[in-house]
Write a protein that holds these residues in place. Structure first.
Motif, PDB file in Angstrom:
ATOM      1  N   ASP A 119       0.735  -1.123   0.090  1.00 21.44           N
ATOM      2  CA  ASP A 119      -0.328  -0.029  -0.116  1.00 21.44           C
ATOM      3  C   ASP A 119       0.913   1.181   0.010  1.00 21.44           C
ATOM      4  N   VAL A 122       2.464   2.076  -3.349  1.00 27.46           N
ATOM      5  CA  VAL A 122       1.680   2.811  -4.184  1.00 27.46           C
ATOM      6  C   VAL A 122       1.515   4.356  -3.952  1.00 27.46           C
ATOM      7  N   PHE A 129      -3.300  11.275  -7.090  1.00 31.18           N
ATOM      8  CA  PHE A 129      -4.058  10.317  -7.897  1.00 31.18           C
ATOM      9  C   PHE A 129      -3.893  10.599  -9.343  1.00 31.18           C
ATOM     10  N   ALA A 132      -1.034   8.389 -10.736  1.00 27.20           N
ATOM     11  CA  ALA A 132      -1.463   6.999 -10.972  1.00 27.20           C
ATOM     12  C   ALA A 132      -2.022   6.844 -12.036  1.00 27.20           C
ATOM     13  N   ARG A 165     -10.767  -9.885 -11.786  1.00 31.44           N
ATOM     14  CA  ARG A 165     -11.902  -8.654 -11.012  1.00 31.44           C
ATOM     15  C   ARG A 165     -11.334  -7.547 -11.370  1.00 31.44           C
ATOM     16  N   LEU A 166     -10.187  -7.107 -10.986  1.00 30.06           N
ATOM     17  CA  LEU A 166      -9.803  -5.661 -11.205  1.00 30.06           C
ATOM     18  C   LEU A 166      -9.997  -5.002 -12.865  1.00 30.06           C
ATOM     19  N   THR A 230      -1.889  -5.006  -9.378  1.00 33.41           N
ATOM     20  CA  THR A 230      -3.057  -5.105  -8.738  1.00 33.41           C
ATOM     21  C   THR A 230      -3.480  -4.443  -7.654  1.00 33.41           C
ATOM     22  N   THR A 231      -2.502  -4.305  -7.085  1.00 30.16           N
ATOM     23  CA  THR A 231      -2.387  -3.309  -5.811  1.00 30.16           C
ATOM     24  C   THR A 231      -2.929  -2.047  -6.112  1.00 30.16           C
ATOM     25  N   LEU A 232      -2.177  -1.571  -7.308  1.00 28.95           N
ATOM     26  CA  LEU A 232      -2.471  -0.269  -7.806  1.00 28.95           C
ATOM     27  C   LEU A 232      -3.793  -0.177  -8.093  1.00 28.95           C
ATOM     28  N   GLY A 234      -6.322  -1.796  -7.561  1.00 28.11           N
ATOM     29  CA  GLY A 234      -7.341  -1.903  -6.642  1.00 28.11           C
ATOM     30  C   GLY A 234      -7.720  -0.556  -5.758  1.00 28.11           C
ATOM     31  N   PHE A 235      -6.610   0.217  -5.463  1.00 27.89           N
ATOM     32  CA  PHE A 235      -6.756   1.483  -5.106  1.00 27.89           C
ATOM     33  C   PHE A 235      -7.316   2.585  -6.083  1.00 27.89           C
ATOM     34  N   VAL A 236      -6.929   2.378  -7.199  1.00 27.46           N
ATOM     35  CA  VAL A 236      -7.257   3.187  -8.296  1.00 27.46           C
ATOM     36  C   VAL A 236      -8.825   3.061  -8.428  1.00 27.46           C
ATOM     37  N   TYR A 238     -10.901   1.463  -6.370  1.00 32.31           N
ATOM     38  CA  TYR A 238     -11.652   2.230  -5.009  1.00 32.31           C
ATOM     39  C   TYR A 238     -12.010   3.753  -5.224  1.00 32.31           C
ATOM     40  N   ARG A 239     -10.964   4.488  -5.499  1.00 32.76           N
ATOM     41  CA  ARG A 239     -11.272   5.866  -5.605  1.00 32.76           C
ATOM     42  C   ARG A 239     -12.048   6.294  -6.535  1.00 32.76           C
TER      43      ARG A 239
ATOM     44  N   PHE B 226      -8.271  -2.508   0.399  1.00 27.94           N
ATOM     45  CA  PHE B 226      -8.410  -1.341  -0.539  1.00 27.94           C
ATOM     46  C   PHE B 226      -9.061  -0.187   0.229  1.00 27.94           C
ATOM     47  N   TYR B 227      -8.540   0.869   0.287  1.00 27.92           N
ATOM     48  CA  TYR B 227      -9.157   1.871   1.007  1.00 27.92           C
ATOM     49  C   TYR B 227      -8.994   3.297   0.299  1.00 27.92           C
ATOM     50  N   GLN B 228      -9.322   4.152   0.714  1.00 29.36           N
ATOM     51  CA  GLN B 228      -9.263   5.699   0.214  1.00 29.36           C
ATOM     52  C   GLN B 228      -7.601   5.971   0.396  1.00 29.36           C
ATOM     53  N   TRP B 230      -5.490   8.106  -1.373  1.00 30.38           N
ATOM     54  CA  TRP B 230      -5.103   9.387  -1.616  1.00 30.38           C
ATOM     55  C   TRP B 230      -6.221  10.246  -1.088  1.00 30.38           C
TER      56      TRP B 230
END
Lengths: 606, 696
Positions: A119, A122, A129, A132, A165-166, A230-232, A234-236, A238-239, B226-228, B230
Motif C-alpha cells: 500500500d 503505491v 491520484f 497514478a 476482477r480488477l 493489482t494493488t495499484l 485496486g486503490f485506483v 476504489y477511488r 483497498f481503501y481511500q 489518496w
C-alpha cells in the motif's frame, strides 16, 4: 598553511560519486539478485544513463548497469527490504528446525511468517491520484493479459483471479462514467482509450485465445509486476468508484453479487465476466445530475480559455457529449460467433444495451426474437433458413468500433454481412501533415475534407517534391500549345540566336559564328522566354531553405539534420504508399469494369 | 510360534485375496460353473485354476485354521516341507520344492502332458476340484466345504454359513473411563509429580516471551484490502519520493498498418515481404507485417503478445533512463533561424543580365572602372580586355606574352590607367577610354622617367626594374613595364591612385612590394614576409593589410609597426577585402570558408560563413550598398547583405540573400573573380568557362 589542504582524489566527487553499479548495490543492500529484482520492480527503481559513462564508471569503459546512489539509499530505508531480511531469517530458522526434525516448531514459525503489503509503495510512487492515472496503461494491459491466462505454477490462482476482477471493475467504471473515447481492433488485440478524469488511459486487451508461453519469457518477472499492478489498480478502482458514488467492491444492481463471485472453472469465469459487464452496478446513492458537475468544470475551463479556444473547447465538449450517447436507444443482439467482451464493453460504455443467445453464455437480457432489437452483430454469412427480422439491421462487428471512432453511427449498409468492409482505421493517428506523413484517403473522406484537401496545401505538403500537380502540367501543355505557332514561325532564325541567348547558355562563341554574325548584322526577332512563376518560386524557396539551413546554430545543427532525415524518410514512405494506393485503385477499377462487363454479358444472354 | 506364523500368513492371504480378487474371480467363476453345471471343461478353463492355486490353498489354510488347536501338535506330521515361510518362486528353477524333515528333496509333481491331462479330465470325475499344493507339489482334492466356501466368497457372502452378520460389536477398549483399573498395580510416583524437564521448558519459553525473543502470534486485525489511499486532490502528502524521477515513456500507439483490416496500400508487396523475412532471419525480430483479414472472425491470436508484454516489463525495470528535453516540433523548419524579409534587404543582384564572351581561356581577374562605365578583365589567353558594362562591347584588347593574372583599375579618375600583371611583369596600360584629358595626363606620367633621388638606391635593392614601353607596346597602350622577380598574383591600388602593391607569393621576402607610380620607384615594406597571399590598403587611414597563409597582419604605415594580427583558423587564405569604412575585413579561404573580422572587437572572426562547397576564390565589398559577394570553385557567387552599424559595440549583420548560379565549371575551377559596380547594386563575375557575367 592555508590552501594546502588534502590533495583532491580523482572520482571522489561529481558525477563519479552519483552512481553505483549493480554489484555494489547488491553488496550494500545484502540481498541476492532475485530479491533485488523484486525490490526494483515493486519500488520502481531503474538504472540511469549517466551523462558521461567513463566518468561515472570511474574511468572504466566497460558498460555497466548504473543506479543512482540515492536510489539505493532510498531502498535501504524501505520497510519492504526490512521485511525481506526478516523473511530470509525466518526461512533460515524454519530450515534449521526442520533439520532438527522439530516439525512442530517449523510449523509454528511458518505460520507466523512475515508478510508484506504494497500500500505504502503505491502512495509513494504516485503521490497524487492523477500520477497514478497517468501510469495506468501498463497495469491495465498486463492485467488484461493475465486475466485470460490459465493458472500455471508460476502464476498463482489468486493473482489471476485478482487481475480478472480488477480489469472487469475498471471496465465497469468506464461503462458507468461513459468514459470510453476510442476503440480499435488491431492484429494484436483490442485497443481502448478512456478519458478518466481528463487523463487518457489506453490499454490493449488481447484477442481471446489460449496463448502459448514463449520459452524465453520469465513469468516470474511478470508476476511480480502484476503483484504491484493489482494493488495499484485496486486503490485506483476504489477511488474511481467512490467518485461515482458506487459501492466498492462493486455489487451488481440485480443480484447483489460481486461481479466475479463463486466461479468454478475458467470457462465459467470468462462467461461470468462478460455477464457481469452486461449488468449495471448498484449505487450507494441515487446518481445526482452528473451534468451539473460537468458544467461547473466546463465553466472553469471556459473562463480560462478565450476567443477561438473557447469555441474549440465548446466544440470538443459537444463531440464528447454526443459520443457518450452514441448507442443510446440501440438494442444490440450479439451473435454467438462475435467476441462478446469487447463488444459488450464498447456498446454499454456508450449508452447502448446488448444481449446474446442465452444458450451460449449467461447474462443474456433478452432473446433474439425480441422485436425491439435495432442491430444484430453477425460475423458470418446469414445462416440458411434462419429467420430474418426486418425490424433490425444485421451488421458486422466493425460497425461498432468504427462508429465509436467516428463519433457518429456509421451508415449500416457499409457493414452488412457479406459486404466488402471499409478499411478499419486507427483512431490514434492524428493528422500531422506538417511532417508529410501519409494520410489514407479513406481517413480524409471520413473527415469530409476530401474536396478541400485535393487542391489544398496540405496535400501538396504531404507529397512535397513528389511530382508536379497534374493540373499545372495541363496548364503548361496549354501554354506550350499556344506558343507552338510562334515557334514554327521562328524556326529558321533559332540557330543564329544562340549566341545572344541570355538564358544561361555557357557555350563559348565560335570565331566563325562571330564572323558570320558580324557579316549578317541584322536584328532578329527574339525568342519569348517562358516564365514559370510557380517553378521560380519553388526554386527560390528551396534556395532560401538551403541558406537558412546553413545559418543554423551549431548546437541545433545535429538535431536539425536528424529531423530533416526523418522527415525525408516519412515523405518517402508517404510517396510509396500513395503510389501503392494508386495501383490498388487502378486494379479495383479494372476489376469493377470487368464485373460490369460480365454482368452485361450475362444479361444479354438471358 | 508356528501358530503365530500361520495366523499371519492367513491374514496375508486374506489381503492377497482381496488384492488379486480380479484374478481369483476368474478362477472362482470357473469353479462355480463346474459345480453348477458339471460340464466337461476345456483346458483353458483349468489353466487359471492352476495359476491361482496358491491363493485358493491359502484360503483353504485359513479355513482350517479356524480350529485353533487342530495343528497344535508338537510333531506336526502334516507339515512335510521344511523350507519355512519363504517365497516359492525361489524354487522355480529347481525340480524340487523343498525338503522333508529328513532332508530329502520334495520333488515337484511331474507335470502332465496335454493328452494326459485331457485323459485325466475325462476319467477323473473330481478333476475340477483337484488342485496342486505348491508346497508339496502333490495333487489334492478340495473338500465339499472348500468348494462351498469358494462359491460363497465369489457371491460376496461370508465365508461360512455359520458367521452371523448381526452380532453386536463389542469394543475391547472403550472410550469410557473404567471405574476400576485393569491391573491392580499402583501408579508410579512420577504420575503425581510435575515434570521437571517440562517445567524447565516452560520456564524457558516464558522467559523468551518476556524478553521478547519469542513473539506470540498476534490477533490479526483484518483491515480492508483497498481503501481511500489518496487524500483530497492537491495534497500530495509528505511522502518520500524517488530522486529525480524519470517516468517511463509510454508505448507507441498503433497506426493504420496494425489494423486487422487496413487500407489496401498498407499491405506489403512481394519485395517487402522478402525484405521482412530477411530481416527476421538476420536480427530475429522485425515489426509485424500488416495483414488483412476480411472479417473479425478470421483474426487469430497474436503469438508475440506475451513476448511483447514481457519485453515491456523488462524495459521498465532494466532499461537505463535518461532525461531528454524534447520540444515538440512541427518540423525541422522550426529550428531554422528567422531571417528578415528579403524584400527589405533589396537591392541586391538577383539574375544574370549580360554575358561578356570573348576571352578564349579562363578569365582570371577583372576590375571595374571607378566611374562605372567600363571594366577590365585578364585571362589565360594572355589578353587584357576592356569592356563597356552596359552594352557588353569589348572596347579594347591588349595582348601580352603570358597569361594575365591580375588587373587593377587606377582609382584616380584623372588618370586613365589600368595596371595588369602578366608573368613576372606588371604593365601600366593607358586604355584611353572616356575622358581625353585623363588619357593625356596619364601619358604625361609615363613619358619620361622622374628624376632619381636617394630612394632609387633602395628600389634597386628591391630588384624591380621600371622601363618605359617600347614603341610597339606604346601603340598597344602599354606605357610602362615593371619587372618584379616572380609572378604577380594580385595588384591593389591605394585609394589615391599613386601607390600600388603587388603580391607575388613565391618571391620570398619580396613577396609584397609597394610601388609609387608617379616616382617610378618600388619599395619593400617588410624585411621578412612569408608567402603573402593578398594585400590591400586601408581606404581612409595609413594602414596596410597583408594576408599570409593563415593570418592577416595589419601594419601602421606611419609608425612602421605591426598593429594587429588576425587569425581565424583559415587554413589557406585566398583573398582579402576591406569594408569601405575600413573597420571590417573579410577573407576568403581555400578551405571553403569566408571569415568576417571586426577590427574593433577581436582578433577572431565574428562571422564564419560556410556557403561554398569548394574553395573560395574572391571576396568583394560594395562601395555604397551593404553588400558582400564571394565566389568559389563551386561555380557559385554568393551575395550577402552585410550591414555595419555605427554603434561600435554592435556586431555587423551578415545575411545571405542570393545564390547566383550560371557559370559552368572548367578544369575544376568555377568563378575566379567577383567585383561590384561602384554605383549600382550590380556584380560582375569572371568564370573559368571564359565568360564574364553581369548580375543585376
Amino acid at each position: 598553511m592555508t590552501g594546502s589542504g588534502k590533495m583532491k582524489k580523482k572520482y571522489a566527487s561529481g558525477e563519479a560519486s552519483w552512481y553505483m553499479t549493480r554489484k555494489q548495490a547488491l553488496d550494500k543492500l545484502q540481498v541476492n539478485l532475485r530479491d533485488f529484482r523484486r525490490l526494483c520492480i515493486l519500488k520502481g527503481i531503474y538504472p540511469r544513463e549517466p551523462i558521461k559513462r567513463t566518468r561515472a564508471q570511474k574511468g572504466s569503459t566497460e558498460k555497466k548497469t548504473l543506479y543512482y546512489k540515492k536510489d539505493i539509499q532510498f531502498l535501504l530505508h524501505e520497510p519492504l527490504i526490512w521485511k525481506m531480511w526478516d523473511m530470509k531469517a525466518r526461512h533460515k530458522k524454519i530450515q534449521k528446525s526442520k533439520g532438527k526434525r522439530d516439525f512442530e516448531g517449523a510449523q509454528r514459525l511458518n505460520k507466523g511468517r512475515p508478510k508484506y503489503d504494497l500500500d505504502h509503495l503505491v502512495k509513494e510512487r504516485y503521490p497524487t491520484f492523477s500520477d497514478a492515472l497517468n501510469d495506468l496503461d501498463d497495469p491495465l494491459s498486463l492485467c488484461s493479459l493475465f486475466a485470460i491466462m490459465p493458472t500455471v505454477s508460476k502464476l498463482s490462482e489468486a493473482l489471476v483471479s485478482d487481475c480478472r476482477r480488477l480489469t472487469v471493475e475498471f471496465m465497469h467504471y468506464v461503462i458507468e462514467s461513459r468514459a470510453l473515447r476510442k476503440a480499435f481492433i488491431s492484429i494484436k488485440g483490442y485497443y481502448f482509450q478512456a478519458e478518466v478524469q481528463g487523463i487518457a488511459v489506453t490499454w490493449v486487451m488481447p484477442h481471446h485465445f489460449v496463448y502459448m508461453r514463449p520459452e524465453n519469457v520469465d513469468m516470474k518477472v511478470m508476476a511480480i509486476f502484476s503483484e504491484f499492478y493489482t494493488t495499484l489498480l485496486g486503490f485506483v478502482n476504489y477511488r474511481l468508484y467512490h467518485s461515482l458514488n458506487l459501492m466498492y467492491p462493486p455489487k451488481l444492481a440485480l443480484t447483489g453479487a460481486t461481479p466475479t463471485d463463486t466461479c468454478m472453472s475458467t470457462r465459467e469465469l470468462d462467461d461470468e465476466r462478460v455477464a457481469a459487464l452486461n449488468t449495471p452496478l448498484a449505487r450507494a446513492r441515487l446518481p445526482d445530475d452528473a451534468d451539473d458537475a460537468d458544467d461547473d468544470a466546463e465553466l472553469a475551463l471556459m473562463a480560462a480559455a478565450a476567443g477561438e479556444e473557447l469555441e474549440e473547447v465548446r466544440r470538443r465538449r459537444q463531440r464528447t457529449r454526443r459520443l457518450q450517447r452514441l448507442f443510446a436507444g440501440c438494442r444490440v443482439f450479439i451473435g454467438r460467433e462475435v467476441p462478446r467482451e469487447p463488444m459488450v464493453f464498447a456498446i454499454r460504455a456508450l449508452g447502448g444495451t446488448c444481449s446474446w443467445d442465452a444458450s451460449c453464455a449467461p447474462g443474456a437480457t433478452y432473446s433474439e426474437t425480441d422485436e425491439t432489437i435495432t442491430h444484430q452483430l453477425i460475423d458470418r454469412a446469414m445462416p440458411q433458413g434462419a429467420k430474418k427480422y426486418t425490424s433490425r439491421y444485421y451488421v458486422q462487428p466493425q460497425w461498432v468500433f468504427d462508429s465509436v471512432n467516428c463519433g457518429d453511427l456509421r451508415p449500416v449498409q457499409l457493414y452488412f454481412p457479406g459486404v466488402e468492409l471499409p478499411p478499419h482505421l486507427s483512431p490514434f493517428k492524428e493528422e500531422e501533415v506538417t511532417w508529410g506523413e501519409y494520410v489514407p484517403p479513406d481517413k480524409l473522406k471520413l473527415l469530409g475534407q476530401l474536396q478541400g484537401q485535393l487542391q489544398g496545401t496540405e496535400q501538396a505538403a504531404a507529397e512535397d517534391g513528389v511530382g508536379d500537380d497534374p493540373s499545372s502540367d495541363e496548364d503548361e501543355d496549354q501554354e506550350s500549345a499556344d506558343e507552338k505557332q510562334e515557334d514554327e514561325d521562328n524556326e529558321e532564325s533559332d540557330g543564329e540566336e544562340e549566341g545572344e541567348d541570355s538564358d544561361g547558355d555557357e557555350e563559348m562563341e565560335d570565331e566563325a559564328a562571330e564572323d558570320s554574325a558580324k557579316a549578317k548584322m541584322k536584328v532578329t526577332p527574339g525568342k519569348i522566354e517562358k516564365v514559370d512563376d510557380r517553378k521560380d518560386k519553388m526554386k527560390e524557396s528551396k534556395e532560401d531553405f538551403w541558406m537558412r539551413a546553413r545559418m543554423i546554430k551549431k548546437k541545433d545543427k545535429h538535431r536539425f539534420y536528424k529531423l530533416l532525415k526523418r522527415k525525408k524518410l516519412m515523405q518517402e514512405e508517404a510517396r510509396l504508399l500513395t503510389k501503392k494506393r494508386q495501383i490498388v485503385e487502378k486494379e479495383m477499377a479494372e476489376r469493377k469494369r470487368q464485373e460490369k462487363k460480365q454482368m452485361k454479358k450475362a444479361l444479354a444472354q438471358t | 510360534m508356528a501358530k503365530g506364523k500361520k495366523g499371519k500368513s492367513a491374514k496375508k492371504a486374506d489381503l492377497k485375496s482381496s488384492k488379486n480378487d480380479v484374478e481369483s474371480d476368474i478362477a472362482i467363476e470357473s469353479l462355480k460353473r463346474k459345480a453348477v453345471s458339471d460340464e466337461v471343461t476345456d483346458n483353458e478353463d483349468t489353466l487359471p485354476l492352476e495359476q491361482d492355486d496358491e491363493d485358493t490353498l491359502e484360503i483353504l489354510d485359513e479355513n482350517k485354521a479356524l480350529d485353533e488347536y487342530e495343528h497344535d501338535s508338537s510333531d506336526e506330521e502334516d507339515v512335510e516341507n521344511t523350507i519355512g515361510d519363504v517365497p516359492l518362486h525361489w524354487y522355480e528353477d529347481y525340480d524340487h520344492v523343498g525338503y522333508t524333515r529328513d532332508a530329502c528333496r520334495i520333488l515337484r509333481g511331474a507335470s502332465r502332458g496335454e493328452i494326459d491331462s485331457f485323459l485325466e479330465k475325462v476319467e477323473n470325475p473330481d478333476f475340477w476340484r483337484t488342485v496342486i499344493r505348491q508346497t508339496t507339489g502333490q495333487e489334492e482334492k478340495l473338500t465339499d466345504e472348500d468348494v462351498d466356501m469358494i462359491v460363497r466368497l465369489s457371491q460376496g457372502k461370508f465365508a461360512t454359513s455359520a458367521a452371523d452378520p448381526d452380532t453386536p460389536w463389542v469394543d475391547f477398549f472403550t472410550r469410557d473411563v473404567m471405574e476400576m483399573p485393569l491391573s491392580a498395580r499402583p501408579e508410579h510416583k512420577r504420575s503425581f509429580v510435575p515434570s521437571r524437564i517440562e517445567a524447565l521448558k516452560v520456564a524457558k519459553l516464558v522467559d523468551h516471551i518476556k524478553r521478547g525473543f519469542l513473539k506470540l502470534d498476534e490477533e490479526k486485525v483484518e483491515k480492508p484490502r483497498f481503501y481511500q489511499l489518496w487524500g483530497e486532490d492537491g495534497s500530495a502528502g509528505e511522502m518520500r519520493r524517488l530522486y529525480r524521477p524519470q517516468p517511463a515513456p509510454k508505448l507507441r500507439l498503433p497506426g493504420h498498418s496494425e489494423s486487422y483490416h487496413p487500407p489496401l496500400e498498407y499491405l506489403p508487396t512481394e519485395a517487402e515481404r522478402a525484405e521482412h523475412e530477411r530481416r527476421l532471419e538476420e536480427t530475429g525480430s522485425a515489426r509485424p507485417l500488416p495483414q488483412l483479414y476480411h472479417s473479425l472472425r478470421a483474426v487469430p491470436a497474436y503469438p508475440e503478445f506475451i513476448q511483447e508484454r514481457f519485453e515491456r516489463c523488462l524495459n521498465l525495470y532494466l532499461c537505463p533512463r535518461k532525461t531528454v528535453t524534447k520540444t515538440q516540433l512541427s518540423g525541422p523548419e522550426e529550428l531554422l533561424p528567422e531571417l528578415p524579409d528579403k524584400r527589405d534587404l533589396q537591392p541586391y543582384p538577383t539574375h544574370c543580365n549580360q554575358l561578356y564572351s570573348g576571352h578564349k581561356n579562363i578569365v582570371r581577374t577583372l576590375s571595374v572602372d571607378p566611374g562605372g562605365q567600363f571594366f577590365a578583365s585578364g585571362s589565360d589567353d594572355s589578353t587584357l580586355r576592356i569592356w563597356e558594362i552596359s552594352t557588353g562591347r569589348c572596347m579594347k584588347t591588349v595582348e601580352f606574352k603570358e597569361p594575365v593574372t591580375a588587373v587593377a583599375w587606377n582609382p584616380n579618375p584623372k588618370l586613365s590607367v589600368v595596371a595588369a600583371a602578366s608573368g613576372k611583369r606588371v604593365y601600366m596600360v593607358n586604355h584611353g577610354l572616356g575622358d581625353r584629358a585623363a588619357a593625356a595626363s596619364a601619358d604625361g606620367v609615363f613619358r619620361a622617367p622622374p628624376e632619381r633621388d636617394d630612394t632609387t638606391v633602395r628600389s634597386q635593392k628591391v630588384g624591380c626594374a621600371w622601363r618605359r614601353a617600347s614603341e610597339a607596346e606604346w601603340a598597344q597602350g602599354i606605357r610602362l613595364t615593371i619587372n618584379i622577380s616572380r609572378q604577380c598574383k594580385q595588384l591593389s591600388w591605394h585609394a589615391k591612385g599613386d601607390y600600388f602593391a603587388t603580391v607575388a607569393p613565391d618571391a620570398g621576402n619580396t613577396s609584397v612590394l609597394i610601388h609609387q607610380m608617379s616616382r617610378w620607384r618600388s619599395q619593400m615594406p617588410f624585411r621578412k614576409t612569408q608567402r603573402a597571399q593578398a594585400a590591400a590598403f586601408h581606404p581612409l587611414r595609413p594602414y596596410f593589410f597583408v594576408a599570409t597563409q593563415n593570418h592577416v597582419k595589419v601594419f601602421n604605415l606611419v609608425k612602421q609597426e605591426l598593429s594587429k594580427k588576425l587569425s581565424g583558423g583559415a587554413k589557406w587564405i585566398s583573398s582579402l577585402a576591406i569594408h569601405p569604412r575600413g573597420d571590417n575585413v573579410v577573407i576568403g579561404s581555400y578551405d571553403r570558408r569566408v571569415h568576417w573580422f571586426d577590427l574593433d572587437l577581436s582578433k577572431l572572426p565574428c562571422h564564419r560563413l560556410r556557403f561554398h562547397g569548394q574553395a573560395v576564390r574572391q571576396v568583394a565589398f560594395h562601395r555604397r550598398y551593404p553588400l558582400l559577394a564571394s565566389c568559389g570553385d563551386d561555380g557559385k557567387v554568393m551575395v550577402y547583405h552585410a550591414r555595419v552599424y555605427n554603434d561600435l559595440m554592435k556586431n555587423a549583420l551578415v545575411l545571405p540573400v542570393k545564390v547566383l548560379k550560371g557559370h559552368s565549371l572548367y578544369d575544376d575551377l568555377g568563378v575566379l573573380d567577383v567585383a561590384f559596380h561602384p554605383e549600382q547594386p550590380w556584380a560582375l563575375s569572371a568564370g573559368a568557362d571564359g565568360t564574364i557575367r553581369l548580375w543585376i
